[in-house]
Scaffold this motif. Structure first.
Motif, PDB file in Angstrom:
ATOM      1  N   LYS A  13       0.585  -1.417   0.110  1.00 47.22           N
ATOM      2  CA  LYS A  13      -0.067   0.195   0.317  1.00 47.22           C
ATOM      3  C   LYS A  13       0.572   1.511  -0.250  1.00 47.22           C
ATOM      4  N   ALA A  14       1.885   1.043   0.894  1.00 53.05           N
ATOM      5  CA  ALA A  14       2.588   2.335   1.041  1.00 53.05           C
ATOM      6  C   ALA A  14       3.732   2.586  -0.726  1.00 53.05           C
ATOM      7  N   ARG A  15       3.561   1.275  -0.895  1.00 53.63           N
ATOM      8  CA  ARG A  15       4.485   1.525  -2.632  1.00 53.63           C
ATOM      9  C   ARG A  15       3.642   2.066  -3.530  1.00 53.63           C
ATOM     10  N   VAL A  16       1.882   1.523  -3.972  1.00 51.44           N
ATOM     11  CA  VAL A  16       1.338   2.129  -4.057  1.00 51.44           C
ATOM     12  C   VAL A  16       0.908   4.191  -3.829  1.00 51.44           C
ATOM     13  N   GLN A  17       0.835   4.755  -3.057  1.00 46.49           N
ATOM     14  CA  GLN A  17       0.610   5.318  -2.946  1.00 46.49           C
ATOM     15  C   GLN A  17       2.398   6.387  -3.270  1.00 46.49           C
ATOM     16  N   LYS A  18       2.487   5.769  -3.587  1.00 46.76           N
ATOM     17  CA  LYS A  18       4.425   6.514  -3.393  1.00 46.76           C
ATOM     18  C   LYS A  18       4.573   6.904  -4.626  1.00 46.76           C
TER      19      LYS A  18
ATOM     20  N   GLU B 215      -2.929   5.142  -7.214  1.00 47.76           N
ATOM     21  CA  GLU B 215      -4.388   4.786  -6.027  1.00 47.76           C
ATOM     22  C   GLU B 215      -5.089   4.941  -7.206  1.00 47.76           C
TER      23      GLU B 215
ATOM     24  N   ASP C 276      -5.277   1.556  -2.950  1.00 45.59           N
ATOM     25  CA  ASP C 276      -4.155   1.166  -1.869  1.00 45.59           C
ATOM     26  C   ASP C 276      -5.733   0.591  -0.896  1.00 45.59           C
ATOM     27  N   SER C 277      -6.617   0.128  -1.046  1.00 49.20           N
ATOM     28  CA  SER C 277      -6.694   0.045   0.729  1.00 49.20           C
ATOM     29  C   SER C 277      -7.576  -1.614   0.381  1.00 49.20           C
TER      30      SER C 277
END
Length: 299
Positions: free
Chosen positions: A233-238, A242, A270-271
């Motif tokens: 999820k952190a990688r997706v946001q970086k 999303e 990211d959910s």
């Protein structure tokens, strides 16, 4: 002990032919076959040369024989493996057909629907079930599997004609075979979990130690899986992923009307969250961890 457990489980599977004991008592089950009407394949799509075919209500047309070619329990590592030869699976259901243009983003809707039959020859289903010990009872938490098919023949009936049987290549059967495999996974998981209700764990050596080990392993795998999902999820946001753009599509009708779908986006990657208890097995120096994940806000 594991050898005796394997033989007992094989005998139970052969005697019932995959029918859960509670269903045998509820209905009159013919023990020599898998009963017709079993839903297999689900709703899925098949890509043809110049069209897309959508299938639904797929189920076994005939009573189907199968043979257990291998079944083994590894109680120490809390897993089981089994291989079933399903011979020929004869499936029947309904279809709808959509024509495709030279541009793959253009679909041409010309009402075409009817009945479809699939004949899958020499089907081999290999499964791996991951055990857990809950309240001094063995249950299969997760099933992973593979399905191989020697040949696939398809016959479909339109409003006017019936086609001859045509051979369908495996490269066109991806979605269909995945749905078929998922349905077989559910069937085998439910069957073996029903069977395990009647298993006396006192016959298994060191059950208390195994139960303690299973709890400790489950906690460790949960922590590992949750940490892995957090990293994803952190990688997706970086990467600002999303929201993902969806290709444009055009739907055309035989009457000249058309619907254009554009500027589509997919939200909510990211959910991601864990939906099942993770399970793991060690191969040499590599540990494989499996779990079911979901998305709470995917749209």
């Amino acid at each position: 002990m594991e050898r005796n457990f394997d033989q007992t489980m094989i005998q139970g599977l052969v005697d019932s032919r995959g029918a859960a004991l509670r269903e045998v008592h509820k209905l009159v089950h013919k023990g020599a076959v898998i009963p017709s009407g079993l839903h297999l394949g689900g709703q899925c799509m098949l890509r043809m040369i110049d069209s897309l075919m959508f299938f639904h209500r797929m189920k076994l047309r005939n009573h189907t024989h199968f043979r257990v070619t291998d079944l083994h329990n590894d109680i120490t590592n809390l897993m089981m493996t089994a291989t079933l030869s399903l011979y020929d699976l004869h499936l029947q259901g309904a279809y709808e057909r959509t024509l495709t243009d030279t541009d793959p983003s253009v679909l041409i809707y010309a009402p075409s629907f009817g009945e479809v039959e699939f004949l899958l020859r020499n089907v081999v289903y290999t499964m791996e079930g991951r055990y857990r010990i809950n309240d001094s009872r063995l249950t299969i938490e997760l099933v992973t599997s593979t399905v191989t098919v020697h040949e696939v023949l398809m016959t479909y009936v339109t409003q006017a004609i019936e086609s001859a049987s045509i051979s369908v290549g495996p490269e066109n059967m991806g979605d269909f075979l995945r749905r078929l495999k998922n349905d077989l996974d559910i069937w085998m998981k439910e069957y073996f979990n029903d069977y395990l209700i009647y298993v006396n764990l006192a016959r298994i050596d060191n059950i208390k130690e195994l139960e303690k080990y299973d709890k400790e392993k489950t906690i460790a795998l949960q922590e590992y899986m949750d940490a892995s999902i957090a990293l994803i999820k952190a990688r997706v946001q970086k990467l600002n992923a999303e929201i993902i753009n969806i290709p444009n599509f055009t739907l055309k009708s035989i009457h000249g009307l058309q619907i254009r779908l554009f500027d589509g986006t997919l939200h909510g990657l990211d959910s991601m969250y864990r939906r099942s208890v993770p399970t793991g097995v060690k191969y040499l120096q590599l540990r494989k961890v499996d779990a079911i994940v979901g998305f709470s806000a995917l749209k």
